[in-house]
Motif scaffolding. Structure first.
Motif, short mmCIF file in Angstrom:
data_model
loop_
_atom_site.label_atom_id
_atom_site.label_comp_id
_atom_site.label_asym_id
_atom_site.label_seq_id
_atom_site.Cartn_x
_atom_site.Cartn_y
_atom_site.Cartn_z
N GLN A 54 0.83 -1.22 0.00
CA GLN A 54 0.00 0.00 0.00
C GLN A 54 0.86 1.26 0.00
N VAL A 67 -5.76 2.24 -1.99
CA VAL A 67 -6.99 1.52 -1.63
C VAL A 67 -7.18 0.31 -2.54
N SER A 70 -5.09 -2.46 -1.31
CA SER A 70 -5.71 -3.07 -0.13
C SER A 70 -6.86 -3.99 -0.55
N VAL A 98 -2.45 -7.52 8.84
CA VAL A 98 -3.06 -6.46 8.05
C VAL A 98 -2.55 -5.09 8.51
N THR A 99 -2.72 -4.11 7.65
CA THR A 99 -2.33 -2.73 7.94
C THR A 99 -3.55 -1.94 8.42
N LEU A 101 -4.88 0.48 6.96
CA LEU A 101 -5.74 0.70 5.79
C LEU A 101 -6.55 -0.55 5.49
N ASP A 102 -5.94 -1.72 5.59
CA ASP A 102 -6.69 -2.97 5.40
C ASP A 102 -7.85 -3.05 6.38
N TYR A 106 -11.69 -3.22 5.33
CA TYR A 106 -12.45 -4.41 5.74
C TYR A 106 -13.70 -4.01 6.52
N ALA A 237 -1.59 -7.68 -4.05
CA ALA A 237 -1.48 -6.29 -3.61
C ALA A 237 -0.27 -5.61 -4.23
#
Length: 303
Positions: A54, A67, A70, A98-99, A101-102, A106, A237
């Motif tokens: 990302q 995005v 992600s 996960v980050t 942003l993830d 989600y 990704a």
């Protein structure tokens, strides 16, 4: 009175003013380019290979591509899907590692937000802000402050336009030939518009490192037809991050279409600001040529 009317506008002959005006445009263009090279240099030994997909995506295509990266990773992990009405939906548990942003994407999918509106989600925007701040602090992304500093040269362009317009008015009022001055104002306007634009997202140091990273991951390019099964969530990704949304269409065309992913979004990164240099060369060739022709005529066609 007749002798006064025949005098040079502002005491400067038309050809001389035109030559100085064009020289000023070229000087502003060159200095602005040099200033931007310094502002956007970034670390000479920039390293991007340690960044996540990302972060790479942001450097390559901004918020939208980050995005999309992600979405690609979550989709490949089986965590999200597209549902009726082109909405996102959760289809499995949150994957490990996960980050922020993830997590934001989600959770947005859990609210069945429309895919093309996920960028407006407050949590997603906050996560993007954190990602962007980190890249700016590391010298890999161009900060808003440096972008403003680069755009400040627009005021020099505006000053040139005002000077040219004032000379144009004075020349017209004094019944002087002003044709070439009108022509010279066109590149001045173009230059000013270019000076007010900053399209560069990553620093030059980051761009150089990104080129090497893209070569190392050429197997994820859409022309290689990569698949989820082969490269998994991380590969999906990274493929989107480096080669744009077209990679997601290659890996999962149904999801990409249903989620209204823009196929051409940020597919090749952004280049630096180049309008000034081309405008500068254009100014010196066309306007300068007008200046010499004007001098040959002996009249004050620069007003």
């Amino acid at each position: 009175m007749a002798l006064e009317a025949q005098g040079d506008t502002w005491g400067i002959p038309g050809p001389t003013f035109l030559l100085l005006y064009v020289a000023a445009m070229v000087a502003v263009a060159i200095i602005a380019v040099v200033h931007r090279r310094i502002l956007f240099a970034g670390p000479r030994d920039a390293i991007v290979s340690t960044l996540g997909p990302q972060q790479i995506a942001y450097l390559n295509g901004g918020d939208k591509l980050a995005v999309y990266a992600s979405l690609a990773g979550l989709r490949a992990a089986g965590a999200i899907r597209s549902s009726a009405g082109r909405n996102l939906a959760q289809s499995g548990p949150m994957p490990a590692g996960v980050t922020p942003l993830d997590t934001a994407v989600y959770n947005a999918a859990g609210r069945r937000i429309r895919a093309r509106e996920v960028f407006t989600d407050a949590w997603v925007r906050s996560a993007l802000g954190q990602l962007r701040d980190g890249l700016e602090q590391s010298g890999l992304a161009v900060s808003a402050a440096k972008a403003r500093a680069a755009r400040s040269w627009m005021f020099a362009g505006l000053a040139l336009i005002l000077l040219g317009a004032a000379r144009l008015y004075a020349g017209f009022a004094g019944d002087k030939p002003i044709g070439f001055l009108v022509v010279a104002l066109i590149p001045a306007v173009i230059l000013t518009i270019a000076l007010g634009r900053v399209t560069r997202r990553r620093t030059y140091g980051a761009s150089k490192a990104m080129g090497e990273l893209r070569r190392r991951h050429d197997h994820l390019s859409p022309r290689q037809s990569p698949s989820y099964a082969t490269y998994g969530a991380a590969g999906a990704a990274m493929g989107v991050a480096l080669f744009g949304a077209a990679t997601l269409y290659t890996m999962d065309p149904a999801f990409a279409a249903e989620a209204e992913i823009q196929r051409a979004a940020a597919s090749g990164g952004t280049s630096g600001w180049t309008s000034t240099s081309s405008c500068g060369s254009s100014s010196s060739s066309s306007c300068g040529g007008g200046s010499s022709s004007c001098g040959g005529g002996g009249g004050g066609c620069g007003g």
